[in-house]
Design an enzyme around this catalytic site. Structure first.
Site, PDB file in Angstrom:
ATOM      1  CE  LYS A 186      -5.372   2.594  -2.976  1.00  0.00           C
ATOM      2  NZ  LYS A 186      -4.788   3.925  -2.656  1.00  0.00           N
ATOM      3  CE1 TYR A 210      -3.150   2.919   0.502  1.00  0.00           C
ATOM      4  CE2 TYR A 210      -3.607   2.150   2.722  1.00  0.00           C
ATOM      5  CZ  TYR A 210      -3.846   3.030   1.690  1.00  0.00           C
ATOM      6  OH  TYR A 210      -4.791   4.011   1.843  1.00  0.00           O
TER       7      TYR A 210
END
Length: 323
Positions: free
Chosen positions: A173, A145
């Protein structure tokens, strides 16, 4: 999962909240019926995978019992048709490992994992953190992330070069399109970088063969539009005619900018990220995200107006492309 399994449109979903979720007295705030309906709807709309329990998913404000309820309900709703990643970001490595193991036991195939959020990590600490979680959870795929603002870490090319040696790290991401070419070269095909849908075409133009996946929080406003973006861009790559894809991505971008206060004030957006995204989703009308959990319950009204415009814009564009 492997890197090759990461393709297409990946939805970022909120954790649907009950009407009393903003009250600190509430002890069970997960709207399980809406979790089931939304996950099934995403699968039926052609979404390729789901990422959850990040910032929008309110990973920091859910109790452990609520996380278990959400993950178990969502996994059951997928019926094994698409991969479900449950975020397990926590304040320390041991807690992260506990939550990651628990998510796997509940049926999640991966974790969307950010860095611990107390002290800002240096490079050595950040890399070791991911190595330790991967060693402790060898059968759990990891989506890094890479949120610069939340984790106060640059996620520079040197970082990607090192975590690419961790087999479980298969995707990220991602938001750093200017460094994408360098990051792809450093990771040598071991990490799939997923940009937001509005930047997807730019990533495809860097490497059309490898960059074939993106993330979308807009998918919670109507997942059919996210699937449509995937298909239009795939057709553009196949035909080498990007006219329709560029037009579509331009229209998608127009729906996103009202979400950001002032159009470009990301510092303000990062203060109110959760509330803005949930208001956008609620206004989109496809999913009931519900209210925010404390303490992140206040957002200036003028910012909320932009979020509502963003949600309505996404919903209108989804309706248009279906016509």
């Amino acid at each position: 999962m492997t890197v090759e399994d990461v393709q297409g449109a990946w939805a970022i979903m909120p954790t649907p909240a009950t009407d009393d979720a903003s009250d600190w007295h509430a002890t069970d705030t997960v709207d399980a019926d809406e979790v089931t309906r939304a996950v099934k709807g995403m699968v039926e709309a052609g979404i390729d995978g789901i990422l959850s329990l990040g910032t929008l998913g309110e990973c920091a404000t859910l109790t452990r019992d609520e996380k278990r309820k959400f993950i178990g309900t969502a996994v059951e709703a997928t019926e094994g048709r698409i991969p479900f990643f449950a975020g397990t970001t926590a304040l320390g490595t041991r807690e992260t490992i506990e939550q990651t193991r628990e998510a796997q036991e509940l049926g999640a195939v991966g974790t969307m994992l950010g860095l611990p959020m107390w002290c800002a990590a240096d490079m050595t600490t950040a890399v070791k953190f991911y190595k330790d979680v991967a060693e402790a959870c060898p059968d759990m795929a990891i989506c890094v992330y890479a949120n610069h603002a939340a984790f106060r870490f640059a996620f520079a090319t040197e970082f990607w070069e090192q975590v690419a040696d961790i087999p479980q790290v298969i995707m990220a991401k991602y938001g750093a399109i200017p460094t994408l070419a360098a990051d792809l070269a450093a990771t040598k095909g071991q990490v799939k970088f997923l940009p937001i849908e509005s930047m997807y075409l730019e990533a495809v133009k860097v490497d059309s063969e490898f960059c074939n996946a993106f993330w979308s929080s807009g998918a919670a406003c109507d997942p059919s539009l996210a699937s449509h973006i995937r298909d239009v861009v795939a057709a553009a790559v196949a035909s080498n005619d990007f006219t329709a894809a560029e037009e579509l991505i331009g229209e998608v971008g127009k729906t996103l900018w009202p979400l950001i206060p002032g159009g470009n004030n990301f510092d303000e957006f990062n203060k109110y990220n959760i509330g803005l995204e949930k208001e956008r989703i609620n206004a989109g009308g496809w999913m009931k995200a519900g209210p925010c959990r404390p303490p992140y319950t206040y957002v200036p009204e003028e910012y909320l107006d932009g979020a509502r415009a963003s949600g309505r814009g996404w919903a209108e564009l989804a309706k248009k492309v279906k016509a």
